[in-house]
Write a protein that holds these residues in place. Structure first.
Motif, PDB file in Angstrom:
ATOM      1  N   LYS A  93     -29.964  75.087  74.376  1.00  0.00           N
ATOM      2  CA  LYS A  93     -30.975  74.398  75.187  1.00  0.00           C
ATOM      3  C   LYS A  93     -32.040  73.752  74.291  1.00  0.00           C
ATOM      4  CE  LYS A  93     -34.258  75.074  78.930  1.00  0.00           C
ATOM      5  NZ  LYS A  93     -35.628  75.389  78.657  1.00  0.00           N
ATOM      6  N   ALA A  94     -32.520  74.504  73.313  1.00  0.00           N
ATOM      7  CA  ALA A  94     -33.536  73.982  72.397  1.00  0.00           C
ATOM      8  C   ALA A  94     -32.989  72.796  71.606  1.00  0.00           C
ATOM      9  CB  ALA A  94     -34.010  75.081  71.447  1.00  0.00           C
ATOM     10  N   LYS A  95     -31.744  72.914  71.154  1.00  0.00           N
ATOM     11  CA  LYS A  95     -31.124  71.837  70.392  1.00  0.00           C
ATOM     12  C   LYS A  95     -30.941  70.591  71.261  1.00  0.00           C
ATOM     13  CE  LYS A  95     -26.818  72.184  69.197  1.00  0.00           C
ATOM     14  NZ  LYS A  95     -25.514  72.482  68.584  1.00  0.00           N
ATOM     15  N   LEU A  96     -30.541  70.777  72.501  1.00  0.00           N
ATOM     16  CA  LEU A  96     -30.368  69.647  73.411  1.00  0.00           C
ATOM     17  C   LEU A  96     -31.699  68.943  73.677  1.00  0.00           C
ATOM     18  CD1 LEU A  96     -28.576  67.962  75.293  1.00  0.00           C
ATOM     19  CD2 LEU A  96     -29.026  69.656  77.076  1.00  0.00           C
ATOM     20  N   GLU A  97     -32.763  69.726  73.891  1.00  0.00           N
ATOM     21  CA  GLU A  97     -34.079  69.133  74.120  1.00  0.00           C
ATOM     22  C   GLU A  97     -34.535  68.342  72.899  1.00  0.00           C
ATOM     23  OE1 GLU A  97     -36.706  72.303  75.271  1.00  0.00           O
ATOM     24  OE2 GLU A  97     -35.746  72.519  77.228  1.00  0.00           O
ATOM     25  N   LEU A  98     -34.314  68.882  71.704  1.00  0.00           N
ATOM     26  CA  LEU A  98     -34.692  68.181  70.477  1.00  0.00           C
ATOM     27  C   LEU A  98     -33.866  66.911  70.311  1.00  0.00           C
ATOM     28  CD1 LEU A  98     -36.257  67.998  67.823  1.00  0.00           C
ATOM     29  CD2 LEU A  98     -34.536  69.509  66.809  1.00  0.00           C
ATOM     30  N   ASP A  99     -32.567  67.015  70.506  1.00  0.00           N
ATOM     31  CA  ASP A  99     -31.702  65.837  70.383  1.00  0.00           C
ATOM     32  C   ASP A  99     -32.075  64.756  71.394  1.00  0.00           C
ATOM     33  OD1 ASP A  99     -30.303  67.035  68.330  1.00  0.00           O
ATOM     34  OD2 ASP A  99     -28.580  67.598  69.572  1.00  0.00           O
ATOM     35  N   SER A 100     -32.355  65.158  72.613  1.00  0.00           N
ATOM     36  CA  SER A 100     -32.730  64.196  73.655  1.00  0.00           C
ATOM     37  C   SER A 100     -34.034  63.493  73.306  1.00  0.00           C
ATOM     38  CB  SER A 100     -32.863  64.894  75.008  1.00  0.00           C
ATOM     39  OG  SER A 100     -31.636  65.424  75.414  1.00  0.00           O
ATOM     40  N   TYR A 101     -34.991  64.260  72.824  1.00  0.00           N
ATOM     41  CA  TYR A 101     -36.285  63.677  72.483  1.00  0.00           C
ATOM     42  C   TYR A 101     -36.171  62.727  71.295  1.00  0.00           C
ATOM     43  CZ  TYR A 101     -41.283  63.209  71.817  1.00  0.00           C
ATOM     44  OH  TYR A 101     -42.545  62.700  71.689  1.00  0.00           O
ATOM     45  N   THR A 102     -35.417  63.117  70.268  1.00  0.00           N
ATOM     46  CA  THR A 102     -35.275  62.222  69.123  1.00  0.00           C
ATOM     47  C   THR A 102     -34.523  60.950  69.516  1.00  0.00           C
ATOM     48  OG1 THR A 102     -33.341  63.447  68.325  1.00  0.00           O
ATOM     49  CG2 THR A 102     -35.477  63.989  67.345  1.00  0.00           C
ATOM     50  N   SER A 103     -33.573  61.071  70.420  1.00  0.00           N
ATOM     51  CA  SER A 103     -32.869  59.886  70.918  1.00  0.00           C
ATOM     52  C   SER A 103     -33.831  58.949  71.635  1.00  0.00           C
ATOM     53  CB  SER A 103     -31.782  60.303  71.899  1.00  0.00           C
ATOM     54  OG  SER A 103     -30.535  60.182  71.359  1.00  0.00           O
ATOM     55  N   LEU A 104     -34.694  59.517  72.452  1.00  0.00           N
ATOM     56  CA  LEU A 104     -35.688  58.728  73.172  1.00  0.00           C
ATOM     57  C   LEU A 104     -36.624  58.025  72.192  1.00  0.00           C
ATOM     58  CD1 LEU A 104     -37.081  57.915  75.858  1.00  0.00           C
ATOM     59  CD2 LEU A 104     -38.432  60.007  75.623  1.00  0.00           C
ATOM     60  N   LEU A 105     -37.062  58.735  71.168  1.00  0.00           N
ATOM     61  CA  LEU A 105     -37.936  58.125  70.159  1.00  0.00           C
ATOM     62  C   LEU A 105     -37.234  56.981  69.438  1.00  0.00           C
ATOM     63  CD1 LEU A 105     -39.729  61.162  68.477  1.00  0.00           C
ATOM     64  CD2 LEU A 105     -40.720  59.478  70.023  1.00  0.00           C
ATOM     65  N   LYS A 106     -35.983  57.182  69.065  1.00  0.00           N
ATOM     66  CA  LYS A 106     -35.228  56.122  68.389  1.00  0.00           C
ATOM     67  C   LYS A 106     -35.099  54.898  69.279  1.00  0.00           C
ATOM     68  CE  LYS A 106     -32.363  59.208  65.629  1.00  0.00           C
ATOM     69  NZ  LYS A 106     -30.992  59.712  65.447  1.00  0.00           N
ATOM     70  N   HIS A 107     -34.799  55.133  70.542  1.00  0.00           N
ATOM     71  CA  HIS A 107     -34.659  54.026  71.491  1.00  0.00           C
ATOM     72  C   HIS A 107     -35.984  53.266  71.638  1.00  0.00           C
ATOM     73  CE1 HIS A 107     -33.054  51.783  74.853  1.00  0.00           C
ATOM     74  NE2 HIS A 107     -34.113  52.117  75.565  1.00  0.00           N
ATOM     75  N   THR A 108     -37.080  53.991  71.749  1.00  0.00           N
ATOM     76  CA  THR A 108     -38.397  53.380  71.883  1.00  0.00           C
ATOM     77  C   THR A 108     -38.750  52.553  70.648  1.00  0.00           C
ATOM     78  OG1 THR A 108     -39.129  55.201  73.289  1.00  0.00           O
ATOM     79  CG2 THR A 108     -40.853  53.874  72.272  1.00  0.00           C
ATOM     80  N   LEU A 109     -38.487  53.111  69.467  1.00  0.00           N
ATOM     81  CA  LEU A 109     -38.772  52.377  68.231  1.00  0.00           C
ATOM     82  C   LEU A 109     -37.904  51.134  68.101  1.00  0.00           C
ATOM     83  CD1 LEU A 109     -39.218  55.347  65.740  1.00  0.00           C
ATOM     84  CD2 LEU A 109     -41.008  53.837  66.660  1.00  0.00           C
ATOM     85  N   LEU A 110     -36.656  51.238  68.497  1.00  0.00           N
ATOM     86  CA  LEU A 110     -35.765  50.083  68.447  1.00  0.00           C
ATOM     87  C   LEU A 110     -36.249  48.977  69.374  1.00  0.00           C
ATOM     88  CD1 LEU A 110     -33.190  48.807  67.354  1.00  0.00           C
ATOM     89  CD2 LEU A 110     -31.946  49.943  69.199  1.00  0.00           C
ATOM     90  N   LYS A 111     -36.690  49.362  70.587  1.00  0.00           N
ATOM     91  CA  LYS A 111     -37.217  48.372  71.528  1.00  0.00           C
ATOM     92  C   LYS A 111     -38.444  47.678  70.956  1.00  0.00           C
ATOM     93  CE  LYS A 111     -37.693  49.432  75.850  1.00  0.00           C
ATOM     94  NZ  LYS A 111     -37.911  50.153  77.114  1.00  0.00           N
ATOM     95  N   ARG A 112     -39.325  48.428  70.301  1.00  0.00           N
ATOM     96  CA  ARG A 112     -40.522  47.849  69.685  1.00  0.00           C
ATOM     97  C   ARG A 112     -40.141  46.882  68.574  1.00  0.00           C
ATOM     98  NH1 ARG A 112     -44.488  53.023  68.870  1.00  0.00           N
ATOM     99  NH2 ARG A 112     -44.769  53.497  71.084  1.00  0.00           N
ATOM    100  N   HIS A 113     -39.155  47.264  67.790  1.00  0.00           N
ATOM    101  CA  HIS A 113     -38.707  46.427  66.688  1.00  0.00           C
ATOM    102  C   HIS A 113     -38.103  45.116  67.202  1.00  0.00           C
ATOM    103  CE1 HIS A 113     -37.280  45.390  62.716  1.00  0.00           C
ATOM    104  NE2 HIS A 113     -36.059  45.206  63.209  1.00  0.00           N
ATOM    105  N   ILE A 114     -37.340  45.190  68.255  1.00  0.00           N
ATOM    106  CA  ILE A 114     -36.699  44.005  68.830  1.00  0.00           C
ATOM    107  C   ILE A 114     -37.744  43.050  69.398  1.00  0.00           C
ATOM    108  CG2 ILE A 114     -35.225  43.203  70.719  1.00  0.00           C
ATOM    109  CD1 ILE A 114     -33.473  45.689  70.192  1.00  0.00           C
ATOM    110  N   LYS A 115     -38.813  43.564  69.973  1.00  0.00           N
ATOM    111  CA  LYS A 115     -39.869  42.723  70.560  1.00  0.00           C
ATOM    112  C   LYS A 115     -40.601  41.920  69.499  1.00  0.00           C
ATOM    113  CE  LYS A 115     -40.883  45.250  74.782  1.00  0.00           C
ATOM    114  NZ  LYS A 115     -41.911  45.987  75.522  1.00  0.00           N
ATOM    115  N   ARG A 116     -40.587  42.359  68.278  1.00  0.00           N
ATOM    116  CA  ARG A 116     -41.318  41.660  67.200  1.00  0.00           C
ATOM    117  C   ARG A 116     -40.567  40.480  66.814  1.00  0.00           C
ATOM    118  NH1 ARG A 116     -43.628  46.292  63.187  1.00  0.00           N
ATOM    119  NH2 ARG A 116     -45.086  47.128  64.669  1.00  0.00           N
TER     120      ARG A 116
END
Length: 60
Positions: free
Chosen positions: A37-60
């Motif tokens: 459960k802890a590993k899944l929560e960490l993996d999910s959160y890091t995936s969300l962060l990567k997606h958010t950063l990628l979206k920010r990068h694309i907007k530039r």
């Protein structure tokens, strides 16, 4: 971003604690479930962060 860092640190700590507990009793089903459960929560959160950063990068 400070809240994101705090949350990420919390998830890493929870995963580490769950892993260490599981290593002390590798046959425990409940400790295995807690670690997964802890590993899944960490993996999910890091995936969300990567997606958010990628979206920010694309907007530039």
């Amino acid at each position: 971003m400070d809240d994101s860092n705090k949350h990420l640190k919390h998830l890493i700590k929870q995963t580490d604690l769950a892993f260490n507990a599981l290593m002390r009793d590798p046959g425990s089903m409940s400790l295995n479930a807690q670690y997964e459960k802890a590993k899944l929560e960490l993996d999910s959160y890091t995936s969300l962060l990567k997606h958010t950063l990628l979206k920010r990068h694309i907007k530039r």
